[in-house]
Design a protein around this motif. Structure first.
Motif, mmCIF file in Angstrom:
data_model
loop_
_atom_site.group_PDB
_atom_site.id
_atom_site.type_symbol
_atom_site.label_atom_id
_atom_site.label_comp_id
_atom_site.label_asym_id
_atom_site.label_seq_id
_atom_site.Cartn_x
_atom_site.Cartn_y
_atom_site.Cartn_z
ATOM 1 N N ASP A 81 0.659 -1.322 -0.200
ATOM 2 C CA ASP A 81 0.061 0.106 0.169
ATOM 3 C C ASP A 81 0.852 1.669 0.295
ATOM 4 O O ASP A 81 1.542 1.586 0.787
ATOM 5 N N GLN A 82 0.396 2.092 -0.887
ATOM 6 C CA GLN A 82 1.712 3.514 -1.030
ATOM 7 C C GLN A 82 1.932 4.405 -0.242
ATOM 8 O O GLN A 82 2.206 4.665 0.277
ATOM 9 N N GLN A 83 -0.410 3.874 0.271
ATOM 10 C CA GLN A 83 -0.250 5.700 1.222
ATOM 11 C C GLN A 83 0.636 5.190 3.084
ATOM 12 O O GLN A 83 1.206 5.927 3.763
ATOM 13 N N LYS A 84 0.025 4.274 3.168
ATOM 14 C CA LYS A 84 1.394 3.427 4.258
ATOM 15 C C LYS A 84 2.670 3.607 3.895
ATOM 16 O O LYS A 84 3.274 3.363 5.062
ATOM 17 N N ARG A 143 3.838 5.944 5.418
ATOM 18 C CA ARG A 143 3.787 7.072 6.325
ATOM 19 C C ARG A 143 4.394 6.419 7.155
ATOM 20 O O ARG A 143 5.474 7.105 7.886
#
Length: 490
Positions: free
Chosen positions: A127-130, A133
């Motif tokens: 997951d790119q969003q994670k 983060r």
């Protein structure tokens, strides 16, 4: 204490609001290397303790008073750990993710200013969003710890996004990673051993010293106990923080790291860190309050400790503890009894040690025991080889039939500069409680902040002719009737 698990990412932000709770129990046997004990010890700082500051995630801006010219609080030391997804640790096959999350919680007990954020490398791949983060956390990190990461994609991603971090420490991971201390790389060539031989032509003092520090921390980690893992991280956080390079160049800091090789983290005779120690105050462990449907009073609590003495030749035998440095002592017996003097109460552990010649010999110590403010809590004190140790014990739980008990302790050998916490699981025969009791035992361990995989079994085989017995005129139970133990093998 809470942790949030987000599909491959675990972000720890732990707050401790409880009163004071020392880690595992006091049923141990002593404070020096020739006295078994089960628990954790850790160094404390002379400087302003971050434990007195607000939680770093909720801290208000520092203000310097023009009158007192006080220095602003130290910024929190942030450590990020990236753990291989699904990687299994040597700690009774617990996942490394669980081990590091638990370590993050216990670091908070030592100092609220210590931040350990734990991710698994699954977030890099899924997951790119994670992943963004994690990247954000790495930009704020003082120290990066890489544990059991071997995937090619994860390796490349971490190497690209950790270039700004001066301190990178790798354990049980791919040899493609390089360790860095104070911005200086420490290369390795031994596959599987992140802290291998230093390569290259540079023989500067900084490089050599970096290698020495890395090696000592690595050897402590390789002992694969929860205490040694925690102590490795504490040593880096406490002595190095943002200036690991200064640690490498500072003899006192290097001495603290080298101590890991020379003595157990719970060895209180070798005050490696040259610090005074206070009895820890976290976490808070409540004593049991009911037994067989009755409120527990002081007499009953003392009877729990007296245990099987009178029916057997001992009160309890230690089944397991939390610290292998003490659990290595075989054949641990506990003797609790009331003395001849009014109100006096004593504890004498009996255990075996191996001499330098390889011979097994018996040892015995004597603790004075005083009641705490609440039934089920006690203050222990002992003088051993010139070192006074004070401990605070809590009876966490005892089975209705006294088939097992869990005692928690925290303590300090002040002049020796060591504080420690721990717990011991006891039974009349030294065997683990019946499987039917497992749920209750695990619940009792949870009250102490201890995971089942942290326990180390005591060797209770070949316990021939232990020097038992108590002084004449001593008394035993006041309030509790003990069942006939003949039904169980002892």
């Amino acid at each position: 204490m809470r942790g949030s698990l987000l599909d491959g990412e675990v972000l720890m932000s732990v707050k401790v609001h409880a009163p004071r709770f020392l880690t595992p129990v006091h049923t141990r046997i002593g404070f020096l290397l020739n006295i078994p004990k089960f628990g954790t010890s850790f160094p404390h700082r002379h400087a302003t303790s971050r434990s007195l500051l607000p939680h770093p995630l909720h801290a208000s801006p520092a203000v310097v008073s023009p009158v007192t010219a006080e220095q602003p609080p130290e910024p929190p030391v942030r450590m990020v750990a990236v753990v291989g997804h699904g990687a299994v640790s040597p700690l009774k096959s617990a996942l490394w993710q669980e081990v590091m999350l638990h370590t993050a919680e216990r670091l908070k007990w030592v100092d609220e200013g210590y931040e350990l954020v734990v991710f698994t490398d699954e977030c890099i791949q899924s997951d790119q969003q994670k992943a963004l983060r994690l990247e954000s956390e790495l930009l704020k990190a003082d120290i990066l710890v890489i544990v059991a990461v071997t995937g090619k994609e994860s390796i490349e991603w971490i190497k690209i996004h950790s270039t700004t971090i001066d301190n990178v420490i790798c354990f049980d991971s791919s040899p493609d990673f390089n360790n860095k201390l104070g911005g200086y790389e420490v290369h390795n060539q031994v596959k599987g051993s992140i802290f291998g031989q230093v390569l290259g032509n540079s023989q500067s003092d900084k490089t050599i010293e970096s290698c020495e520090v890395v090696q000592t921390v690595s050897e402590a980690w390789d002992r694969h106990s929860s205490d040694d893992i925690r102590f490795c991280l504490l040593c880096m956080l406490k002595n190095c923080g943002r200036q690991v390079l200064n640690c490498l160049l500072d003899p006192n800091c290097r001495k603290a790291l080298q101590c890991l090789n020379q003595c157990s983290p719970v060895d209180q005779k070798n005050n490696c860190l040259e610090l005074e120690a206070e009895v820890p105050t976290k976490p808070y462990v409540p004593p049991m309050v009911m037994f067989r449907g009755q409120d527990i009073n002081y007499e009953m609590a003392e009877d729990f400790l007296v245990g099987w003495l009178g029916n057997l030749q001992w009160s309890w035998r230690v089944v397991a503890g939390q610290n292998p440095a003490y659990d290595q002592f075989p054949c641990q017996y506990q003797l609790f009894y009331r003395g001849k003097a009014k109100g006096s109460f004593w504890y004498e552990p009996v255990f075996q040690v191996k001499t330098l010649e390889g011979q097994m010999v018996w040892r015995r110590r004597r603790y004075r025991v005083k009641r705490g403010k609440v039934p089920g809590t006690f203050h222990f004190s002992v003088l051993d080889n010139g070192v006074v140790s004070n401990e605070y014990w809590t009876i966490v739980d005892v089975a209705d039939d006294l088939s097992w008990g869990l005692f928690h302790y925290h303590g300090a050998a002040r002049a020796a500069g060591q504080s420690y916490t721990g717990a011991v699981l006891v039974s009349p025969d030294g065997a683990f409680p019946d499987e039917r009791e497992r749920t209750r035992v695990v619940a009792a361990l949870d009250k102490c902040g201890i995971k089942e995989w942290e326990l180390y079994n005591v060797d209770n085989c070949s316990c021939i002719d232990p020097p038992l017995g108590i002084p004449q005129g001593s008394s035993l139970h006041y309030a509790i009737q003990i069942e006939d133990p003949n039904r169980m093998p002892v």
